[in-house]
Design a protein around this motif. Sequence first.
Motif, short mmCIF file in Angstrom:
data_model
loop_
_atom_site.label_atom_id
_atom_site.label_comp_id
_atom_site.label_asym_id
_atom_site.label_seq_id
_atom_site.Cartn_x
_atom_site.Cartn_y
_atom_site.Cartn_z
N GLU A 244 0.92 -1.31 -0.04
CA GLU A 244 0.06 0.03 -0.14
C GLU A 244 0.85 1.31 0.05
OE1 GLU A 244 -3.60 0.81 -0.17
OE2 GLU A 244 -3.34 -1.43 -0.76
N ASP A 245 1.99 1.02 0.56
CA ASP A 245 2.77 2.35 0.69
C ASP A 245 3.37 2.85 -0.75
OD1 ASP A 245 4.44 -0.06 0.27
OD2 ASP A 245 5.96 0.45 1.68
N TRP A 246 3.28 1.82 -1.68
CA TRP A 246 3.81 2.24 -2.98
C TRP A 246 2.53 3.20 -3.55
CZ3 TRP A 246 7.44 1.45 -6.80
CH2 TRP A 246 7.05 1.58 -8.07
N LEU A 247 1.41 2.94 -3.31
CA LEU A 247 0.37 3.97 -3.71
C LEU A 247 0.43 5.37 -2.85
CD1 LEU A 247 -2.85 1.60 -3.99
CD2 LEU A 247 -1.41 2.52 -6.00
N VAL A 248 0.98 5.31 -1.49
CA VAL A 248 0.99 6.28 -0.93
C VAL A 248 2.11 7.24 -1.71
CG1 VAL A 248 1.62 7.35 1.31
CG2 VAL A 248 0.12 5.44 1.23
N PHE A 249 3.30 6.52 -1.89
CA PHE A 249 4.30 7.37 -2.66
C PHE A 249 4.09 7.97 -3.92
CE2 PHE A 249 7.23 4.48 0.05
CZ PHE A 249 7.55 5.32 0.93
N ALA A 250 3.06 7.18 -4.81
CA ALA A 250 2.80 7.57 -6.15
C ALA A 250 1.79 8.86 -5.92
CB ALA A 250 2.10 6.34 -6.89
N VAL B 65 9.98 17.30 -4.13
CA VAL B 65 9.89 16.28 -5.43
C VAL B 65 10.96 15.27 -4.95
CG1 VAL B 65 10.08 15.74 -7.60
CG2 VAL B 65 8.59 17.45 -6.93
N TYR B 66 12.02 15.85 -4.77
CA TYR B 66 13.25 14.88 -4.61
C TYR B 66 13.10 14.15 -3.11
CZ TYR B 66 18.03 13.49 -3.38
OH TYR B 66 19.15 12.66 -3.18
N ASN B 67 12.57 14.69 -2.22
CA ASN B 67 12.18 13.83 -0.90
C ASN B 67 11.32 12.69 -1.12
OD1 ASN B 67 14.20 15.45 0.55
ND2 ASN B 67 12.44 16.89 1.22
N VAL B 68 10.26 12.87 -1.94
CA VAL B 68 9.18 11.88 -1.98
C VAL B 68 9.92 10.79 -3.04
CG1 VAL B 68 7.21 11.52 -3.63
CG2 VAL B 68 7.20 13.54 -1.98
N CYS B 69 10.62 11.30 -3.85
CA CYS B 69 11.40 10.18 -4.70
C CYS B 69 12.38 9.35 -4.01
CB CYS B 69 12.19 10.65 -6.00
SG CYS B 69 10.96 11.46 -7.25
N SER B 70 13.03 9.89 -2.93
CA SER B 70 14.04 9.14 -2.15
C SER B 70 13.42 8.52 -1.25
CB SER B 70 14.92 10.45 -1.55
OG SER B 70 15.69 11.16 -2.27
N ALA B 71 12.43 8.90 -0.77
CA ALA B 71 11.53 8.14 0.45
C ALA B 71 11.10 6.92 -0.31
CB ALA B 71 10.41 8.70 1.10
N CYS B 72 10.80 6.97 -1.54
CA CYS B 72 10.19 5.73 -2.27
C CYS B 72 11.26 4.89 -2.63
CB CYS B 72 9.41 6.22 -3.68
SG CYS B 72 8.51 4.61 -4.46
N HIS B 73 12.58 5.29 -3.03
CA HIS B 73 13.48 4.51 -3.42
C HIS B 73 14.03 3.82 -2.11
CE1 HIS B 73 14.55 7.15 -7.23
NE2 HIS B 73 13.40 6.44 -7.27
N GLN B 74 13.91 4.32 -0.92
CA GLN B 74 14.42 3.61 0.52
C GLN B 74 13.73 2.40 0.45
OE1 GLN B 74 14.40 6.61 3.39
NE2 GLN B 74 16.39 7.47 2.93
N MET B 75 12.14 2.49 0.10
CA MET B 75 11.28 1.36 0.48
C MET B 75 11.58 0.39 -0.63
SD MET B 75 9.83 1.37 3.20
CE MET B 75 8.42 0.20 3.05
N TYR B 76 11.70 1.11 -2.04
CA TYR B 76 11.62 0.26 -3.31
C TYR B 76 13.08 0.51 -4.07
CZ TYR B 76 6.88 -0.71 -2.32
OH TYR B 76 5.54 -1.08 -1.60
N PRO B 77 14.28 0.22 -3.52
CA PRO B 77 15.36 0.29 -4.17
C PRO B 77 15.41 -0.08 -5.69
CG PRO B 77 15.65 -0.77 -2.22
CD PRO B 77 14.30 -0.89 -2.47
N PRO B 78 15.96 0.90 -6.44
CA PRO B 78 16.10 0.61 -7.75
C PRO B 78 16.44 -0.61 -8.29
CG PRO B 78 16.50 2.87 -7.34
CD PRO B 78 16.60 2.22 -6.08
#
Length: 170
Positions: free
Chosen positions: A109-115, A144-157
């Motif tokens: 569900e966090d994926w949807l929160v980040f998106a 924008v950078y912070n949102v992207c970085s938070a998502c990348h912490q949960m979903y590393p590239p």
Amino acid sequence: MIRFPAFRTSRIALLPLLTLAACSSEQEPADLAYGTVQQMMANEVQPTADVYWGAVRFESRLEPDGSVTEEEFEPKTDAEWEQVAEAARKLQSFAVELQTQGYAEGRGEDWLVFAKGLDDVSKKAEQAALDKDPDAVFEVGGTVYNVCSACHQMYPPAELETAAGDAQSS
């Protein structure tokens, strides 16, 4: 009761084809407009974010003679501001796409929160560009950078790439 021997033979001949079709449909990835998440990030989101982030910036360079040159960059023309606003709109459309089943399936569900967070901040980014406010563009760019970085912490590239490879090899 009339028997059709040809029908029995056709059913037997169809069985391998139906089995093959069932297997191949399981291997087909969901309809992903921009390819895998990794491809979308590398080919679409990152370059678009770079346009936004690069619009308002401050650079400091050490010159060969030891002096420091400082330079501020910000859009000057209506066309340049429109490019910044368009980058924000594109980020918003990518955020909406990331919320679709094809991209969200199998993720938490966090994926949807980040998106959704990227969607929300992209609207603010667009407004800052439409207002032609360099300070707001810079500030929202950090969000924008912070949102992207938070998502990348949960979903590393790297994990996204591995998951995409696993899905393609199934």
